[in-house]
Design a protein around this motif. Structure first.
Motif, short mmCIF file in Angstrom:
data_model
loop_
_atom_site.label_atom_id
_atom_site.label_comp_id
_atom_site.label_asym_id
_atom_site.label_seq_id
_atom_site.Cartn_x
_atom_site.Cartn_y
_atom_site.Cartn_z
N GLY A 185 0.79 -1.22 0.00
CA GLY A 185 0.00 0.00 0.00
C GLY A 185 0.82 1.28 0.00
N LEU A 186 2.16 1.16 0.08
CA LEU A 186 3.01 2.34 0.14
C LEU A 186 2.91 3.17 -1.13
N ALA A 187 2.98 2.52 -2.27
CA ALA A 187 2.96 3.26 -3.54
C ALA A 187 1.67 4.06 -3.71
N GLY A 188 0.53 3.44 -3.38
CA GLY A 188 -0.74 4.14 -3.51
C GLY A 188 -0.85 5.32 -2.56
N ALA A 189 -0.39 5.11 -1.33
CA ALA A 189 -0.46 6.20 -0.35
C ALA A 189 0.43 7.36 -0.76
N VAL A 190 1.63 7.06 -1.25
CA VAL A 190 2.54 8.12 -1.68
C VAL A 190 1.97 8.87 -2.88
N ALA B 13 -0.03 8.94 15.38
CA ALA B 13 -0.64 10.16 15.91
C ALA B 13 0.43 11.22 16.12
N ASP B 14 0.10 12.46 15.78
CA ASP B 14 1.05 13.56 15.96
C ASP B 14 1.02 14.05 17.40
N ALA B 15 1.73 15.13 17.67
CA ALA B 15 1.92 15.59 19.06
C ALA B 15 0.63 16.06 19.72
N ILE B 16 -0.36 16.45 18.95
CA ILE B 16 -1.62 16.92 19.55
C ILE B 16 -2.74 15.90 19.36
N GLY B 17 -2.36 14.66 19.00
CA GLY B 17 -3.33 13.57 18.99
C GLY B 17 -4.08 13.35 17.69
N ARG B 18 -3.71 14.03 16.61
CA ARG B 18 -4.38 13.81 15.33
C ARG B 18 -3.85 12.52 14.71
N HIS B 19 -4.74 11.62 14.34
CA HIS B 19 -4.34 10.33 13.77
C HIS B 19 -4.30 10.38 12.25
N GLY B 20 -3.46 9.54 11.68
CA GLY B 20 -3.35 9.44 10.24
C GLY B 20 -2.45 8.31 9.84
N VAL B 21 -2.24 8.17 8.54
CA VAL B 21 -1.29 7.19 8.03
C VAL B 21 0.10 7.82 8.03
N ALA B 22 1.13 6.96 7.97
CA ALA B 22 2.48 7.50 8.07
C ALA B 22 3.44 6.83 7.09
N ILE B 23 4.31 7.63 6.53
CA ILE B 23 5.48 7.14 5.81
C ILE B 23 6.60 7.08 6.84
N ALA B 24 7.25 5.93 6.96
CA ALA B 24 8.17 5.74 8.09
C ALA B 24 9.41 4.97 7.69
N ARG B 25 10.45 5.16 8.50
CA ARG B 25 11.68 4.37 8.35
C ARG B 25 12.36 4.27 9.70
#
Length: 419
Positions: free
Chosen positions: A157-162, A325-337
């Motif tokens: 799913g990485l390619a589609g999300a990007v 989740a970011d620092a104020i609690g907003r959730h989402g998908v993430a690109i990570a390493r």
């Protein structure tokens, strides 16, 4: 010159008698107020001395310019034994200031820095508190580091999300800053502080979540930082002005410099690898970190932002995380390493519906360096990006009763697509 030779004393010394004749020794411990005063005075002297040294530097010399490392000791009033792991002092705690442009500490400035270290040593707790560099209490102004369940990352799913994320970035309506205007970024930030506890064990604490505001001219020569939570940053902020002309780079970019970069992801990635060769924990991790640095506290031209996301997806080890989740609690998908050296995984978080950039989180994926798996080493949340007319000027706020302010010629929405 003739010196009187030293001669061995024939009669023995009566130490007990001498002890009775001499006054009682004073208490070597300084009061906490006195120690705080000394630390504040020394930090002020250090900043003033460094500024004076910088003014004498010739053009092209290394300097404290926007993106350079700061001498801030981290959270205000950190207790002895605390080590602030904000930029760039530890893998997993990502820089808010670019590496590669170091402050020059010469003459009295370097001496004062050593003196400050001496005062820090004096602030060690009383005997039996754990030895030098340890403290009986957690660092002031910090809270225990959050611990989360480490979500699985996958290339599925990485390619589609990007594609969705880069498409949203390319469509961002960003006003072009004019000469004399400033790029403004406001964030909520918190980074790790490692505490050497009285029992000799490292405890993971983070700074209390606090605001950070940056104004920067398009050419990068003029700027201002407000982060009053930091001890060495004045309440009204500090200048980010450079002492003279400097050569911008990926590690110290300006908006004008970013406009010159290619937007093709392959060309971008090659430039990033070439320019950061030999830095960080391996070329792949350094490339990922460099892109993340550009996204965190910059206003990036939309097409370049889209190219950066596509370039990041080509870096080996990059995965998609379904929930973060970011620092104020907003959730989402993430690109990570995850950094192979210490297991700290950096996650760039995007809104699930709009695919706009929300913030960043760094999570420990395995026990390492005294940090337990699942520990959140740092997190940020971008709450505003805009183009304004002056330093310290804030974007126009919504009128009373309005849900949100529409984009204006000098402002962008809060959730601009990572740009």
């Amino acid at each position: 010159m003739i010196r009187t030779p030293w001669r061995r004393r024939d009669e023995p010394l009566d130490h007990a008698e001498l002890a009775r004749l001499l006054p009682a020794p004073g208490d070597p411990e300084l009061s906490s107020d006195r120690l705080s005063g000394l630390e504040e005075h020394l930090m002020t002297e250090i900043r003033n001395e460094i500024r004076n040294e910088i003014r004498n530097l010739t053009p092209g010399a290394e300097s404290l310019t926007p993106g350079a490392e700061s001498l801030t000791p981290g959270a205000g009033g950190l207790a002895p034994g605390a080590r602030n792991l904000t930029p760039d002092a530890g893998s997993g705690s990502r820089p808010t200031r670019r590496p590669g442009r170091r402050p020059v500490l010469v003459g009295a400035g370097a001496a004062l820095l050593v003196a400050a270290a001496g005062v820090a040593a004096l602030t060690g707790g009383p005997s039996g508190s754990g030895g030098p560099g340890s403290a009986a209490a957690p660092p002031a102004g910090t809270v225990p580091a959050p611990v989360v369940q480490v979500a699985r990352g996958s290339t599925e799913g990485l390619a589609g999300a990007v594609a969705d994320i880069s498409g949203a970035a390319a469509r961002t309506e960003l006003p072009e800053p004019r000469p004399g205007q400033f790029l403004y970024v406001r964030s909520e930030v918190s980074w790790m502080v490692t505490w050497d506890g009285a029992d000799g064990k490292n405890e993971s604490y983070v700074e209390k979540l606090h605001p950070r505001e940056v104004w920067m001219s398009p050419d990068g020569g003029t700027g201002w930082l407000m982060e009053p939570y930091k001890e060495a940053i004045d309440r009204e902020g500090i200048t980010l002005d450079g002492p003279g002309p400097s050569q911008p780079s990926l590690n110290a970019p300006s908006y004008d410099y970013l406009r010159t970069l290619p937007t093709d992801p392959d060309l971008l990635l090659k430039k990033i690898y070439d320019e950061t060769e030999g830095e960080g924990n391996g070329p792949d991790q350094r490339a990922f970190t460099t892109i993340g640095d550009l996204l965190r506290e910059q206003v990036v031209p939309p097409k370049l932002a889209a190219g950066l996301y596509r370039a990041a997806a080509r870096i080996p080890g990059v995965v998609l995380v379904d929930d973060s989740a970011d620092a104020i609690g907003r959730h989402g998908v993430a690109i990570a390493r995850a950094d192979e050296a210490d297991g700290a995984r950096t996650e760039w978080i995007f809104d699930r519906q709009t695919y706009t950039y929300l913030g960043e989180r760094t999570v420990q994926t395995r026990d390492a360096e005294g940090v337990k798996e699942g520990t959140v080493r740092g997190h940020t949340a971008v709450t505003d990006r805009a183009v304004v007319d002056a330093i310290k000027q804030l974007p126009a706020a919504p009128a009373p009763g309005e849900r949100s302010a529409p984009p204006t010629p000098t402002s962008t929405p809060t959730t601009s697509a990572g740009t």
